[in-house]
Design a protein around this motif. Structure first.
Motif, PDB file in Angstrom:
ATOM      1  N   HIS A 153      49.852  32.708  99.165  1.00 43.34           N
ATOM      2  CA  HIS A 153      50.339  34.047  99.494  1.00 43.34           C
ATOM      3  C   HIS A 153      49.980  35.058  98.397  1.00 43.34           C
ATOM      4  O   HIS A 153      50.036  36.267  98.626  1.00 43.34           O
ATOM      5  CB  HIS A 153      51.864  34.042  99.668  1.00 43.34           C
ATOM      6  CG  HIS A 153      52.346  33.225 100.817  1.00 43.34           C
ATOM      7  ND1 HIS A 153      52.253  33.637 102.132  1.00 43.34           N
ATOM      8  CD2 HIS A 153      52.935  32.006 100.859  1.00 43.34           C
ATOM      9  CE1 HIS A 153      52.758  32.722 102.925  1.00 43.34           C
ATOM     10  NE2 HIS A 153      53.181  31.713 102.183  1.00 43.34           N
ATOM     11  N   VAL A 154      49.635  34.537  97.224  1.00 40.92           N
ATOM     12  CA  VAL A 154      49.443  35.382  96.045  1.00 40.92           C
ATOM     13  C   VAL A 154      47.997  35.289  95.566  1.00 40.92           C
ATOM     14  O   VAL A 154      47.374  34.221  95.611  1.00 40.92           O
ATOM     15  CB  VAL A 154      50.408  34.939  94.921  1.00 40.92           C
ATOM     16  CG1 VAL A 154      50.222  35.797  93.678  1.00 40.92           C
ATOM     17  CG2 VAL A 154      51.845  35.016  95.399  1.00 40.92           C
ATOM     18  N   ASP A 155      47.464  36.419  95.101  1.00 36.49           N
ATOM     19  CA  ASP A 155      46.103  36.457  94.571  1.00 36.49           C
ATOM     20  C   ASP A 155      45.957  35.470  93.405  1.00 36.49           C
ATOM     21  O   ASP A 155      46.861  35.349  92.577  1.00 36.49           O
ATOM     22  CB  ASP A 155      45.794  37.878  94.092  1.00 36.49           C
ATOM     23  CG  ASP A 155      44.337  38.062  93.720  1.00 36.49           C
ATOM     24  OD1 ASP A 155      43.940  37.608  92.634  1.00 36.49           O
ATOM     25  OD2 ASP A 155      43.600  38.680  94.518  1.00 36.49           O
ATOM     26  N   PRO A 156      44.836  34.755  93.322  1.00 33.24           N
ATOM     27  CA  PRO A 156      44.641  33.794  92.226  1.00 33.24           C
ATOM     28  C   PRO A 156      44.710  34.434  90.835  1.00 33.24           C
ATOM     29  O   PRO A 156      44.970  33.748  89.845  1.00 33.24           O
ATOM     30  CB  PRO A 156      43.234  33.232  92.491  1.00 33.24           C
ATOM     31  CG  PRO A 156      43.006  33.440  93.949  1.00 33.24           C
ATOM     32  CD  PRO A 156      43.719  34.700  94.296  1.00 33.24           C
ATOM     33  N   GLU A 157      44.468  35.747  90.752  1.00 31.89           N
ATOM     34  CA  GLU A 157      44.504  36.427  89.462  1.00 31.89           C
ATOM     35  C   GLU A 157      45.912  36.888  89.081  1.00 31.89           C
ATOM     36  O   GLU A 157      46.106  37.492  88.016  1.00 31.89           O
ATOM     37  CB  GLU A 157      43.575  37.652  89.493  1.00 31.89           C
ATOM     38  CG  GLU A 157      42.109  37.307  89.695  1.00 31.89           C
ATOM     39  CD  GLU A 157      41.562  36.429  88.584  1.00 31.89           C
ATOM     40  OE1 GLU A 157      41.887  36.691  87.401  1.00 31.89           O
ATOM     41  OE2 GLU A 157      40.824  35.469  88.888  1.00 31.89           O
ATOM     42  N   ALA A 158      46.888  36.638  89.933  1.00 33.23           N
ATOM     43  CA  ALA A 158      48.268  37.044  89.636  1.00 33.23           C
ATOM     44  C   ALA A 158      48.792  36.267  88.428  1.00 33.23           C
ATOM     45  O   ALA A 158      48.276  35.200  88.075  1.00 33.23           O
ATOM     46  CB  ALA A 158      49.158  36.796  90.845  1.00 33.23           C
ATOM     47  N   LEU A 159      49.828  36.810  87.801  1.00 30.47           N
ATOM     48  CA  LEU A 159      50.466  36.099  86.701  1.00 30.47           C
ATOM     49  C   LEU A 159      51.159  34.844  87.223  1.00 30.47           C
ATOM     50  O   LEU A 159      51.671  34.826  88.350  1.00 30.47           O
ATOM     51  CB  LEU A 159      51.497  36.999  86.018  1.00 30.47           C
ATOM     52  CG  LEU A 159      50.963  38.253  85.326  1.00 30.47           C
ATOM     53  CD1 LEU A 159      52.117  39.102  84.797  1.00 30.47           C
ATOM     54  CD2 LEU A 159      50.021  37.886  84.189  1.00 30.47           C
TER      55      LEU A 159
END
Length: 216
Positions: free
Chosen positions: A27-33
């Motif tokens: 659900h979250v971009d791979p570059e997210a924290l």
């Protein structure tokens, strides 16, 4: 107070695990924290001298808007982030140290290879959102307080002074131990007004003796 009270957890283990699972999901971009970086980022927002709009920090933390399953999931995940930030504010407001999501030791590893480095990098991302505001008043003092976060984050490894700090194992370990107290010191720096020195009372001139004027 911080000298006697144990560090305060900012979310319980179940909440941290729920947020961690979401940050690691598709659900979250791979570059997210990741969870550790997000923790540091949100603690920085709790300290920051100005409020960051939700749309701004959400885009930064998640590297864009996550693909939430529905409104309920969005409310839950953003609510956990808000709770972590608010719990940090509440703890610091009462003079308590926050519990950090790692052991306060490097164990001989470079900081960037440990959760400590990830947390500090996330913290500095929070600082960068409004860097000017952080350094607006008493820049030298703020730079001194932020130095351990900067050095341990691995974001400034090309700067000789930072490199020297973290390649000395004893000094690097000392920086890690300071982190909880420095978080409180930074919070207080922006919340507690400086004491202004009291004005020196003006000395009264002694009155002349009656009849002394014009005596020879």
């Amino acid at each position: 107070m911080s000298e006697t009270s144990p560090p305060m957890p900012l979310l319980d283990d179940t909440a941290l695990e729920t947020l961690d699972d979401f940050l690691e999901s598709d659900h979250v971009d791979p570059e997210a924290l990741d969870l550790i970086g997000a923790h540091g980022f949100l603690v920085a927002l709790a300290i920051a001298p100005i409020e960051t709009p939700a749309a701004t920090w959400i885009a930064e933390l998640f590297h864009g808007e996550p693909q939430f399953t529905d409104a309920a999931q969005r409310e839950q995940m953003l609510g956990l982030c808000e709770a972590l930030k608010q719990n940090a504010i509440d703890a610091l407001e009462h003079g308590h140290l926050p519990e950090l999501p790692f052991d306060l030791e490097l164990g001989g590893l470079p900081p960037e290879e440990t959760p400590i480095g990830d947390w500090c990098a996330g913290f500095m991302e929070g600082v960068f959102l409004h860097e000017g505001a952080w350094f607006e008043h008493d820049e030298a003092r703020v730079a001194e307080l932020l130095l351990p976060f900067m050095a341990l984050s691995g974001l400034f490894e090309d700067e000789p002074d930072m490199h020297e700090l973290i390649t000395d194992d004893a000094r690097a370990e000392a920086l890690v131990k300071q982190l909880p107290e420095l978080i409180l010191d930074l919070y207080l720096h922006y919340r507690v007004p400086e004491e202004k020195p009291k004005p020196t009372p003006r000395k009264k001139k002694p009155a002349g003796r009656p009849g002394s004027k014009g005596r020879r």
